[in-house]
Design a protein around this motif. Structure first.
Motif, PDB file in Angstrom:
ATOM      1  N   GLY A  70      62.751  58.323  68.085  1.00 22.53           N
ATOM      2  CA  GLY A  70      63.779  57.983  69.067  1.00 22.53           C
ATOM      3  C   GLY A  70      63.850  56.494  69.321  1.00 22.53           C
ATOM      4  N   MET A  71      62.710  55.845  69.330  1.00 22.02           N
ATOM      5  CA  MET A  71      62.669  54.403  69.557  1.00 22.02           C
ATOM      6  C   MET A  71      63.387  53.657  68.435  1.00 22.02           C
ATOM      7  SD  MET A  71      61.483  52.481  71.997  1.00 22.02           S
ATOM      8  CE  MET A  71      62.481  50.992  71.955  1.00 22.02           C
ATOM      9  N   ARG A  72      63.162  54.082  67.214  1.00 24.84           N
ATOM     10  CA  ARG A  72      63.857  53.436  66.087  1.00 24.84           C
ATOM     11  C   ARG A  72      65.367  53.571  66.226  1.00 24.84           C
ATOM     12  NH1 ARG A  72      59.414  55.756  63.297  1.00 24.84           N
ATOM     13  NH2 ARG A  72      60.643  57.573  62.695  1.00 24.84           N
ATOM     14  N   LEU A  73      65.817  54.729  66.681  1.00 24.94           N
ATOM     15  CA  LEU A  73      67.253  54.973  66.806  1.00 24.94           C
ATOM     16  C   LEU A  73      67.881  54.127  67.916  1.00 24.94           C
ATOM     17  CD1 LEU A  73      67.241  58.856  66.368  1.00 24.94           C
ATOM     18  CD2 LEU A  73      68.318  57.206  64.818  1.00 24.94           C
ATOM     19  N   VAL A  74      67.264  54.083  69.077  1.00 20.61           N
ATOM     20  CA  VAL A  74      67.889  53.349  70.187  1.00 20.61           C
ATOM     21  C   VAL A  74      67.894  51.850  69.931  1.00 20.61           C
ATOM     22  CG1 VAL A  74      67.426  55.139  71.901  1.00 20.61           C
ATOM     23  CG2 VAL A  74      65.761  53.293  71.577  1.00 20.61           C
ATOM     24  N   LYS A  75      66.897  51.346  69.230  1.00 19.91           N
ATOM     25  CA  LYS A  75      66.903  49.921  68.892  1.00 19.91           C
ATOM     26  C   LYS A  75      68.071  49.596  67.973  1.00 19.91           C
ATOM     27  CE  LYS A  75      62.838  47.995  67.945  1.00 19.91           C
ATOM     28  NZ  LYS A  75      61.454  47.877  67.380  1.00 19.91           N
ATOM     29  N   GLU A  76      68.347  50.470  67.031  1.00 19.71           N
ATOM     30  CA  GLU A  76      69.467  50.233  66.110  1.00 19.71           C
ATOM     31  C   GLU A  76      70.799  50.348  66.831  1.00 19.71           C
ATOM     32  OE1 GLU A  76      71.251  51.879  61.841  1.00 19.71           O
ATOM     33  OE2 GLU A  76      69.251  52.500  62.522  1.00 19.71           O
ATOM     34  N   ILE A  77      70.912  51.355  67.712  1.00 18.41           N
ATOM     35  CA  ILE A  77      72.161  51.537  68.461  1.00 18.41           C
ATOM     36  C   ILE A  77      72.437  50.329  69.346  1.00 18.41           C
ATOM     37  CG2 ILE A  77      73.246  52.889  70.304  1.00 18.41           C
ATOM     38  CD1 ILE A  77      71.741  55.347  69.094  1.00 18.41           C
ATOM     39  N   ALA A  78      71.419  49.872  70.078  1.00 16.40           N
ATOM     40  CA  ALA A  78      71.611  48.750  71.000  1.00 16.40           C
ATOM     41  C   ALA A  78      71.933  47.455  70.270  1.00 16.40           C
ATOM     42  CB  ALA A  78      70.367  48.569  71.865  1.00 16.40           C
ATOM     43  N   ALA A  79      71.467  47.349  69.030  1.00 14.53           N
ATOM     44  CA  ALA A  79      71.745  46.138  68.250  1.00 14.53           C
ATOM     45  C   ALA A  79      73.180  46.092  67.757  1.00 14.53           C
ATOM     46  CB  ALA A  79      70.787  46.063  67.064  1.00 14.53           C
TER      47      ALA A  79
END
Length: 356
Positions: A138-147
């Motif tokens: 989940g952390m990998r996904l939210v970092k990509e989304i926020a970027a």
């Protein structure tokens, strides 16, 4: 004077414009409680306290960082926030986003979140997305989304989260008049041990306190700092620290090294036993992850790793009502529910038989 939260109390110590709208639920100002009964079991003369962060508005230390992260998001014109969470971050993000009038998106690992925490995210109106993976995915996904989207990431990789959380160190020094010799913290994503390092360091630079030794304890099934490498499939009853790839790895290692501290691990059985002892011997009801810091301090006191005359503070990160299922199971295992007839004699017999 009416208390109005950590930002207003410690504004001069935080990176914030004078005219910024503060988003607060009255977080902080949590009690520092001395543990007398449990300390006596170690045979040492140390003074042991817990900083009970479970008495923040949503029931965990996350509120300190979240109030500041959401305040900065509003300052920067954001309309939404996002996080990955094992539970407490989602609850806090949802509450502070609601307070600010923002949309909160939270990614949680399917089937791996305590119901007390999930209920908070849902009632506060967050958009909850369960993923078929763990927190690290989940952390990998939210970092990509926020970027790649106009949305503010409010996990502890957001530096404003740590600035808010560092105020706990300020409160401890302000309450004691000095810093403890040792400060023990549960470690999952490792933002909180980093934040305390920042907080004590800021006060130390101004001559307000010495630097304490910072000690981080993890669950044995999710202990990358102890093993020295990331853990791909972490597993522990302590859901709040069931994290195998901590986002604040480098900073936490620096905090440990700079203060002469160490990392250790506690297995699930000892975590649950310490949670029970805190509740039944000291009246402090915390979630399992919170008990890790106290378990570590008690172990190190008994082993003589801490000098007998030391002052020790343990951060207790979340309230026990965050994970009521575990507490109920513990209660049933150690003390039966009793059903008797509604008569004076029946009730009196129980009371006489169970008096300490």
């Amino acid at each position: 004077m009416r208390y109005s939260g950590i930002i207003n109390r410690y504004r001069d110590w935080l990176p914030l414009a004078d005219d910024t709208r503060v988003i607060t639920l009255g977080e902080g100002d949590t009690p520092l409680i001395r543990l007398d009964r449990l300390t006596r079991t170690t045979g040492r003369d140390a003074t042991l306290y817990v900083k009970f962060e479970g008495l923040n508005p949503t029931g965990s230390f996350k509120d300190r960082g979240m109030c500041f992260a959401v305040t900065k998001a509003v300052e920067e014109g954001s309309k939404a926030v996002i996080c990955a969470s094992t539970g407490n971050t989602s609850a806090s993000a949802a509450a502070y986003a609601a307070r600010a009038g923002l949309t909160a998106f939270v990614l949680i690992p399917e089937g791996k979140i305590a119901l007390g925490k999930l209920s908070q995210a849902l009632i506060h109106g967050a958009v909850v997305v369960q993923i078929q993976g763990n927190f690290d995915a989940g952390m990998r996904l939210v970092k990509e989304i926020a970027a790649n989207a106009p949305i503010t990431l409010v996990n502890s990789v957001n530096p404003y989260r740590l600035h808010g959380q560092k105020t706990a160190a300020f409160e401890i020094v302000d309450a004691l008049g000095f810093a403890p010799d040792y400060h023990y913290l549960p470690v999952g994503n490792a933002g909180n041990i980093t934040a305390h390092w920042w907080g004590y360091g800021a006060y130390h630079k101004q001559g307000r306190c010495a630097m304490p030794t910072l000690v981080g304890y993890q669950a044995a099934g999710a202990a990358p700092f102890v093993s020295g490498q990331m853990v791909d499939d972490p597993e522990t009853i302590a859901t709040a620290i069931r994290i195998g790839h901590p986002q604040s790895w480098a900073l936490a290692q620096e905090a440990r090294a700079a203060t002469g501290g160490w990392f250790g691990a506690i297995d699930d059985a000892e975590i649950l036993e310490t949670q029970r002892l805190l509740a039944q011997e000291e009246g402090i009801f915390c979630e399992p992850a919170s008990a890790v810091s106290v378990a570590g301090a008690l172990r190190d006191l008994r082993a003589g790793r801490i000098p007998g005359e030391a002052t020790v503070v343990c951060t207790v990160t979340g309230h026990g009502l965050k994970d009521p299922d575990v507490a109920i199971q513990q209660g049933k295992a150690t003390r039966d529910f009793l059903t008797v007839s509604p008569t004076l004699d029946a009730v009196r017999d129980v009371i006489h038989g169970r008096m300490r």
